[in-house]
Scaffold this motif. Structure first.
Motif, PDB file in Angstrom:
ATOM      1  N   THR A 253       8.072  27.295  15.484  1.00 34.24           N
ATOM      2  CA  THR A 253       8.614  26.193  16.206  1.00 34.24           C
ATOM      3  C   THR A 253       8.247  27.091  17.774  1.00 34.24           C
ATOM      4  OG1 THR A 253      10.409  26.433  14.738  1.00 34.24           O
ATOM      5  CG2 THR A 253      10.720  25.836  16.767  1.00 34.24           C
ATOM      6  N   VAL A 254       7.864  24.910  17.919  1.00 30.41           N
ATOM      7  CA  VAL A 254       8.160  25.483  20.167  1.00 30.41           C
ATOM      8  C   VAL A 254       8.906  25.667  20.860  1.00 30.41           C
ATOM      9  CG1 VAL A 254       6.905  24.823  21.657  1.00 30.41           C
ATOM     10  CG2 VAL A 254       5.596  24.947  19.802  1.00 30.41           C
ATOM     11  N   HIS A 255       9.759  26.628  21.872  1.00 30.90           N
ATOM     12  CA  HIS A 255      10.221  26.530  22.392  1.00 30.90           C
ATOM     13  C   HIS A 255      10.357  25.953  23.922  1.00 30.90           C
ATOM     14  CE1 HIS A 255      13.175  27.156  19.284  1.00 30.90           C
ATOM     15  NE2 HIS A 255      12.003  27.984  19.153  1.00 30.90           N
ATOM     16  N   PRO A 256      10.827  24.980  24.820  1.00 35.12           N
ATOM     17  CA  PRO A 256      11.791  23.902  24.153  1.00 35.12           C
ATOM     18  C   PRO A 256      10.564  23.190  23.535  1.00 35.12           C
ATOM     19  CG  PRO A 256      10.758  23.474  26.790  1.00 35.12           C
ATOM     20  CD  PRO A 256      10.303  25.196  26.368  1.00 35.12           C
ATOM     21  N   SER A 257      11.758  22.168  22.770  1.00 36.21           N
ATOM     22  CA  SER A 257      11.031  21.416  22.267  1.00 36.21           C
ATOM     23  C   SER A 257      10.769  19.777  22.990  1.00 36.21           C
ATOM     24  CB  SER A 257      11.856  20.951  21.303  1.00 36.21           C
ATOM     25  OG  SER A 257      13.156  20.046  21.777  1.00 36.21           O
ATOM     26  N   LEU A 258      11.168  20.077  24.749  1.00 33.19           N
ATOM     27  CA  LEU A 258      11.470  18.958  25.334  1.00 33.19           C
ATOM     28  C   LEU A 258      10.616  19.828  26.517  1.00 33.19           C
ATOM     29  CD1 LEU A 258      10.546  16.018  26.966  1.00 33.19           C
ATOM     30  CD2 LEU A 258      13.308  16.145  26.201  1.00 33.19           C
ATOM     31  N   LEU A 259       9.873  19.367  27.266  1.00 40.11           N
ATOM     32  CA  LEU A 259      10.002  19.559  28.725  1.00 40.11           C
ATOM     33  C   LEU A 259       9.592  18.676  30.114  1.00 40.11           C
ATOM     34  CD1 LEU A 259       6.736  22.522  29.356  1.00 40.11           C
ATOM     35  CD2 LEU A 259       8.652  23.219  29.672  1.00 40.11           C
ATOM     36  N   VAL A 260      10.768  19.079  30.349  1.00 39.70           N
ATOM     37  CA  VAL A 260      10.805  18.130  31.467  1.00 39.70           C
ATOM     38  C   VAL A 260       9.849  18.561  32.933  1.00 39.70           C
ATOM     39  CG1 VAL A 260      12.015  16.228  33.046  1.00 39.70           C
ATOM     40  CG2 VAL A 260      13.036  17.242  30.792  1.00 39.70           C
ATOM     41  N   ILE A 261       9.750  18.140  33.900  1.00 37.93           N
ATOM     42  CA  ILE A 261       8.976  18.538  34.731  1.00 37.93           C
ATOM     43  C   ILE A 261       8.554  17.495  35.854  1.00 37.93           C
ATOM     44  CG2 ILE A 261       6.486  19.846  35.848  1.00 37.93           C
ATOM     45  CD1 ILE A 261       5.417  20.282  33.068  1.00 37.93           C
ATOM     46  N   PRO A 262       9.248  18.498  37.262  1.00 45.41           N
ATOM     47  CA  PRO A 262       9.752  17.380  38.430  1.00 45.41           C
ATOM     48  C   PRO A 262       8.158  17.267  39.334  1.00 45.41           C
ATOM     49  CG  PRO A 262      11.742  18.640  38.093  1.00 45.41           C
ATOM     50  CD  PRO A 262      10.603  19.075  37.325  1.00 45.41           C
ATOM     51  N   SER A 263       7.730  15.847  38.928  1.00 46.55           N
ATOM     52  CA  SER A 263       6.331  15.627  40.149  1.00 46.55           C
ATOM     53  C   SER A 263       6.072  16.345  41.194  1.00 46.55           C
ATOM     54  CB  SER A 263       6.019  14.348  39.769  1.00 46.55           C
ATOM     55  OG  SER A 263       6.659  13.300  40.689  1.00 46.55           O
ATOM     56  N   GLY A 264       7.219  16.330  41.470  1.00 44.08           N
ATOM     57  CA  GLY A 264       7.094  16.674  43.172  1.00 44.08           C
ATOM     58  C   GLY A 264       7.800  18.264  43.371  1.00 44.08           C
ATOM     59  N   SER A 265       7.676  18.975  42.120  1.00 41.12           N
ATOM     60  CA  SER A 265       7.650  20.416  43.190  1.00 41.12           C
ATOM     61  C   SER A 265       7.027  21.693  43.097  1.00 41.12           C
ATOM     62  CB  SER A 265       8.524  20.696  40.977  1.00 41.12           C
ATOM     63  OG  SER A 265       8.893  22.186  41.091  1.00 41.12           O
ATOM     64  N   GLN A 266       7.497  22.173  43.504  1.00 43.66           N
ATOM     65  CA  GLN A 266       6.385  22.996  44.460  1.00 43.66           C
ATOM     66  C   GLN A 266       5.710  24.143  42.752  1.00 43.66           C
ATOM     67  OE1 GLN A 266       5.250  23.133  47.805  1.00 43.66           O
ATOM     68  NE2 GLN A 266       6.307  21.793  47.850  1.00 43.66           N
ATOM     69  N   ASN A 267       6.727  24.824  42.138  1.00 41.27           N
ATOM     70  CA  ASN A 267       6.163  24.951  40.671  1.00 41.27           C
ATOM     71  C   ASN A 267       6.182  24.450  39.921  1.00 41.27           C
ATOM     72  OD1 ASN A 267       4.958  27.298  39.475  1.00 41.27           O
ATOM     73  ND2 ASN A 267       7.112  27.971  39.516  1.00 41.27           N
ATOM     74  N   ARG A 268       5.044  23.719  39.522  1.00 39.97           N
ATOM     75  CA  ARG A 268       5.309  23.165  38.253  1.00 39.97           C
ATOM     76  C   ARG A 268       4.985  23.941  37.072  1.00 39.97           C
ATOM     77  NH1 ARG A 268       2.330  17.211  38.613  1.00 39.97           N
ATOM     78  NH2 ARG A 268       0.546  19.115  39.425  1.00 39.97           N
ATOM     79  N   THR A 269       4.790  25.271  36.925  1.00 42.56           N
ATOM     80  CA  THR A 269       4.441  26.294  35.512  1.00 42.56           C
ATOM     81  C   THR A 269       5.760  26.462  35.635  1.00 42.56           C
ATOM     82  OG1 THR A 269       2.220  27.061  37.103  1.00 42.56           O
ATOM     83  CG2 THR A 269       3.241  28.950  34.825  1.00 42.56           C
ATOM     84  N   ARG A 270       4.837  25.864  33.752  1.00 41.32           N
ATOM     85  CA  ARG A 270       6.166  26.118  32.528  1.00 41.32           C
ATOM     86  C   ARG A 270       6.181  27.259  31.627  1.00 41.32           C
ATOM     87  NH1 ARG A 270       8.595  24.673  36.794  1.00 41.32           N
ATOM     88  NH2 ARG A 270       9.931  22.847  36.634  1.00 41.32           N
ATOM     89  N   GLU A 271       7.278  28.254  31.211  1.00 43.46           N
ATOM     90  CA  GLU A 271       6.893  29.019  29.984  1.00 43.46           C
ATOM     91  C   GLU A 271       7.099  28.004  28.768  1.00 43.46           C
ATOM     92  OE1 GLU A 271       8.425  32.686  30.428  1.00 43.46           O
ATOM     93  OE2 GLU A 271       7.120  33.695  31.477  1.00 43.46           O
ATOM     94  N   VAL A 272       6.268  28.268  28.066  1.00 45.30           N
ATOM     95  CA  VAL A 272       6.625  27.974  26.743  1.00 45.30           C
ATOM     96  C   VAL A 272       6.832  29.084  25.529  1.00 45.30           C
ATOM     97  CG1 VAL A 272       5.885  26.463  24.492  1.00 45.30           C
ATOM     98  CG2 VAL A 272       5.815  25.643  26.821  1.00 45.30           C
ATOM     99  N   SER A 273       7.728  28.925  24.539  1.00 42.86           N
ATOM    100  CA  SER A 273       7.294  30.050  23.742  1.00 42.86           C
ATOM    101  C   SER A 273       6.993  29.704  22.330  1.00 42.86           C
ATOM    102  CB  SER A 273       8.850  30.662  24.119  1.00 42.86           C
ATOM    103  OG  SER A 273       9.232  32.033  22.521  1.00 42.86           O
ATOM    104  N   VAL A 274       6.383  30.398  21.583  1.00 36.08           N
ATOM    105  CA  VAL A 274       6.363  29.767  19.979  1.00 36.08           C
ATOM    106  C   VAL A 274       6.300  30.799  19.213  1.00 36.08           C
ATOM    107  CG1 VAL A 274       4.948  28.827  18.517  1.00 36.08           C
ATOM    108  CG2 VAL A 274       4.071  28.582  20.878  1.00 36.08           C
ATOM    109  N   GLU A 275       7.498  30.955  17.892  1.00 40.47           N
ATOM    110  CA  GLU A 275       8.255  31.147  17.264  1.00 40.47           C
ATOM    111  C   GLU A 275       7.463  31.036  16.385  1.00 40.47           C
ATOM    112  OE1 GLU A 275      12.805  32.307  16.867  1.00 40.47           O
ATOM    113  OE2 GLU A 275      12.526  30.868  15.045  1.00 40.47           O
ATOM    114  N   ILE A 276       6.797  32.095  15.360  1.00 42.06           N
ATOM    115  CA  ILE A 276       6.328  32.028  14.110  1.00 42.06           C
ATOM    116  C   ILE A 276       6.903  32.761  13.203  1.00 42.06           C
ATOM    117  CG2 ILE A 276       3.894  32.368  12.904  1.00 42.06           C
ATOM    118  CD1 ILE A 276       4.116  33.189  16.594  1.00 42.06           C
ATOM    119  N   THR A 277       7.343  32.106  12.357  1.00 38.46           N
ATOM    120  CA  THR A 277       7.928  32.886  11.265  1.00 38.46           C
ATOM    121  C   THR A 277       6.663  33.139   9.953  1.00 38.46           C
ATOM    122  OG1 THR A 277      10.128  31.897  11.617  1.00 38.46           O
ATOM    123  CG2 THR A 277      10.166  32.301   9.306  1.00 38.46           C
TER     124      THR A 277
END
Length: 896
Positions: free
Chosen positions: A551-575
């Motif tokens: 399961t990938v968190h978050p299921s939706l990433l919204v990134i403002p195109s004009g943001s200075q920092n566009r790097t985002r963390e994505v967590s994958v939960e494995i069962t």
């Protein structure tokens, strides 16, 4: 939390907590157990009465009618809902769409367990509110939905049908109207062998002519052809009236906030008679006036063979009547000989029907098969037979073994003494490609190899099995979600148990016993049982799941195109669902040119249900804009895993796993929030607003009930109230004056959509009214900006026509119908009648601050990643900063 796992004779104290929430008891309701359950079974045994009720959604059914017919008259009853209610709102959690449909399917089953009815569906998807039957039939394939209705009629072969809606504008909802329109069409088609002939040719069904049709009205009918009866009659077996029982059932629709008082006393209901093939008086006291619904009434459907089967039917009828007459709650086994004789006679009669014409045989044999099952079940209850089928685990993965113990308990001495000539036979029914073997009946070690302590259960008969699940076994899930939906309908095929609520259990124990000299069959789904130290015994159905789910968190990433920092963390939960050690790797696949940090991370699991998470950092490529997808893939043992499941579980329903690809949707677009903005958020019902706002850079903090009651609210520039807070959040209601004081002292308060509780409770600083459910159901309805210079449409994002594109399901709901002159409406849109609605977004000055009401459906648009919704809401929360920027002053000057 400590839990006691129970399997076979054994009890094992086990410290690992399962990851699933607790759920409702899957065993029969008290009404169906013991002597009271036998008493209700005897009522059913006397009659062949049957009624099918049709309508559009979960909660549309006349529950009190179903309870009265099933529990009092012993009739076979069923409710056919065209869809599963996916388009509604959720009063208990965040699930919407297909996931909400799973909840509401279970809620219907919970209601049916109480009122005694069966449940059917068509393949239609609830796409949301509409007043238009034309729009509904544009979205649904009329012929396919009609065919599904015809299939139910031909399968059940009811004597009477009750249509929940009229098929006219008075039904309100467009889907209600379509249910009313299609019901008479389905009745006609069901009787016509040239309509849907594949059901006859391939599915073995036969045409069926319903004898009588009734309508359902809200309120009583004082004249004209009708059936009328009192659902408030007290039933000593149930210990309450049918209306009380039905109200309890309707209260199971918890996702719809349907809790009801269980009213006692007279409750007369009237149902207009729409058609009848039988001459009957104008006013009837039952739907079955003029129909012989006794067991001998079966002969009427045998054509020229009535005389041949009537003597046998008379004998069966007499045996059922004697069982009813001599039944005593304190000694139910005394009537077992009558039930055994009746069962024997039914079986003998069924064996003589081979010469009947196929359609006639289908009718007569179908009714007798029903009687055979009812005699069988009543005989089982009379002897106090209970079967438990318990598995060693809740989840088994492809390639693994699962061990199952079948326990048979028999309370009567006559039942315990099984004949040597006809010994008990216990089988395990599983899918054809499972490999099953019997194993010796000895205590088993569950999970850890620890010694077993014998428990107190002492079954009369025990059988144990070991089944191996094939490597290609599909995951257990709601069958209608196994294939992608085609527009506003689910994609069914011949392999699916079409029209049913869920597929049958993947494994069940089948027990054959000799009771009072006659063979009976008992089937029991296999369940996993454990004891929670707080809630007691908990049961869950056996499920197949992949060895690894992601399961990938978050299921939706919204990134403002004009943001200075566009790097985002994505967590994958494995069962790890496998009952053994699992070693593998996990990686995240991104679009070409994107940077991913943390690829090919190692996974090591040592036991079942173990979870872990891996974090990746993702940076879009320069200039990336639009919608993208990230995909997680795990590899283990030469296999790839790229799916996960969401557990749909609440205390009143059975849990289900809903599978989805292990992906995250990424939306990159231009959106800005005011600098230095601090926002407080009060959670409403199933609210996704906080995470949505945080993703676009809003500095947001959740406001707790304690802070709402006594904290310094002036620390926030804007406070947002989540959807339906005045319905679900008592802290908001009791502290509403503090919120108004916050506004008066200079704060900005945004109130999202609420139902009538908001207007009726006078929570607004100025008078407002909410007459009915004013809403804009067309998601592409044209929007008119009434105050183009207002900051809502200019700061910090310039709103254009593009921002109203891509919306889903609806524009908005529960708009205000009237408002004080202090409010300024900012938007207008037409409803489905063309009436222009201006009550969806209003702003008012109050003291030094600003009060905003918005009924637009942000809660639907945020999870869908609709860019314009984010930009519009960013402007709303930024409103107080517009004054410092001069934007608000400019707009006010232009207005003057």
């Amino acid at each position: 939390m400590k839990k006691l796992f129970c399997f076979g004779f054994s009890f094992l104290l086990f410290s690992q907590s399962l990851f699933l929430p607790l759920q409702a008891d899957t065993r029969p309701t008290p009404e169906e157990r013991g002597a009271s359950g036998l008493a209700l079974s005897l009522r059913r045994l006397q009659t062949i009465a049957s009624v099918l009720h049709t309508a559009a959604h979960p909660d549309d059914e006349s529950t009190e009618m179903l309870a009265y017919l099933s529990r009092k008259e012993g009739a076979r009853t069923a409710y056919l809902s065209l869809n599963r209610g996916e388009g509604g709102q959720n009063g208990i959690g965040p699930e919407l769409g297909e996931n909400l449909g799973v909840i509401r399917t279970e809620e219907l089953l919970a209601a049916r367990k109480l009122d005694g009815g069966e449940q059917f569906f068509t393949r239609a998807f609830d796409f949301g509110f509409t007043r238009s039957p034309e729009e509904t039939l544009q979205k649904w394939n009329r012929e396919e939905v009609l065919g599904d209705m015809v299939r139910v009629i031909r399968m059940m072969r009811p004597l009477v049908v009750v249509s929940g809606f009229s098929g006219t504008a008075r039904d309100g909802h467009g889907q209600h109207q379509v249910a009313g329109l299609l019901t008479p069409e389905a009745l006609k088609a069901a009787a016509d062998p040239t309509r849907f002939p594949e059901q006859i040719r391939r599915e073995g069904l036969h045409p069926w002519q319903v004898l009588k049709v009734y309508g359902r009205v809200f309120g009583n009918v004082d004249s004209g052809p009708r059936a009328e009866f009192d659902v408030g009659v007290y039933d000593p077996i149930l210990g309450r009236s049918y209306n009380e029982l039905a109200s309890d059932g309707r209260s199971r629709h918890r996702s719809q906030d349907f809790g009801m008082v269980q009213s006692k006393g007279t409750q007369v209901r009237s149902f207009p008679r729409l058609s009848s093939l039988i001459t009957v008086p104008e006013k009837e006291t039952t739907f079955f006036t003029g129909i012989d619904t006794t067991i001998t009434g079966i002969a009427k459907f045998a054509g020229d063979n009535q005389g041949k089967i009537l003597p046998a039917l008379s004998k069966i009828k007499d045996l059922a009547a004697k069982a009813m007459m001599e039944f005593r709650m304190e000694q139910p086994v005394a009537i077992a000989p009558y039930l055994a004789d009746g069962l024997r006679e039914v079986r003998a009669l069924r064996a003589t029907l081979g010469s009947l014409e196929p359609s006639t045989k289908a009718t007569v044999d179908g009714m007798l098969a029903r009687k055979e099952k009812e005699f069988n079940d009543a005989l089982v209850k009379a002897h106090g037979v209970v079967v438990d089928a318990l598995s060693s685990t809740e989840i088994v993965t492809p390639g693994e073994n699962v061990e199952i113990a079948a326990h048979i308990f028999i309370s009567s001495a006559a039942g315990i003494n099984q004949s040597k000539d006809a010994p008990p036979l216990v089988k395990l029914n599983t899918p054809a490609d499972w490999q099953t073997e019997s194993i010796r009946p000895e205590p088993m070690v569950v999970g850890t190899g620890m010694p077993i302590m014998r428990g107190r259960e002492t079954p009369n008969i025990v059988a144990r099995f070991r089944s191996r699940v094939p490597d290609n076994a599909p995951a257990t899930q709601p069958y209608w979600l196994a294939k992608p939906r085609t527009k506003e309908q689910f994609d069914w095929d011949d392999s699916m148990p079409r029209n049913l609520p869920f597929a049958p259990a993947i494994a069940n124990a089948q027990v054959e016993l000799t009771l009072s000299g006659e063979r009976v069959i008992v089937q029991q789904p296999v369940e996993f049982r454990f004891v929670d130290k707080t809630f007691g015994e908990i049961r869950r159905e056996l499920k197949v799941a992949p060895a690894l789910t992601l399961t990938v968190h978050p299921s939706l990433l919204v990134i403002p195109s004009g943001s200075q920092n566009r790097t985002r963390e994505v967590s994958v939960e494995i069962t790890n669902n496998a009952n053994h050690q699992t070693v593998g790797t996990i990686q995240l696949i991104a679009p070409a040119g994107w940077k991913v940090e943390g690829e090919n991370q190692l996974l090591i699991f040592t036991k079942q249900s173990e979870k872990t998470a891996r974090t990746f950092k993702v940076t879009p490529s320069l200039g990336a804009a639009g919608n993208f997808e990230l995909k997680a893939i795990a590899e283990s043992g030469g296999k790839k895993f790229d799916n996960g499941y969401q557990v749909i579980s609440y205390p009143h329903i059975e849990p289900h796993f809903v599978y989805h690809p292990a992906t995250t949707k990424v939306e990159v677009f231009d959106v800005t929030v005011a600098k230095g903005l601090k926002v407080g958020y009060v959670i409403g019902s199933g609210d996704d607003g906080p995470s949505a706002l945080q993703q676009i850079g809003v500095n947001l903090k959740l406001i707790s009930p304690a802070e709402l009651a006594s904290g310094d609210l002036s620390a926030y520039d804007t406070i947002v109230l989540g959807i339906r807070v005045y319905e679900v959040n008592d802290a908001v209601i009791v502290n509403n004056k503090r919120l108004l004081d916050y506004v008066s002292n200079g704060g900005t308060l945004i109130v999202q959509y609420n139902k009538q509780e908001f207007a009726n409770g006078n929570f607004s600083p100025y008078p407002v009214k909410m007459a009915g459910n004013l809403r804009v159901t067309d998601e592409i309805a044209p929007i008119t900006i009434l105050e183009p210079a207002h900051p809502f449409f200019n700061f910090p994002n310039k709103i254009t026509d593009e921002d109203w594109k891509g919306w889903i399901q609806e524009r908005g709901l529960y708009f205000l119908s009237e408002w004080d002159k202090q409010f300024t409406p900012l938007l207008s849109a037409p409803d489905d009648t063309g009436t222009i609605l201006k009550g969806g977004e209003l702003v008012a000055s109050f003291g030094k601050g600003h009060y905003i009401f918005t009924g637009y459906a942000w809660f639907r648009q945020f999870p869908a990643g609709v860019a314009g919704a984010y930009r519009l809401f960013a402007n709303m929360v930024s409103y107080p900063k517009s004054f410092a920027s001069g934007q608000a002053k400019s707009s006010l000057s232009k207005k003057r």
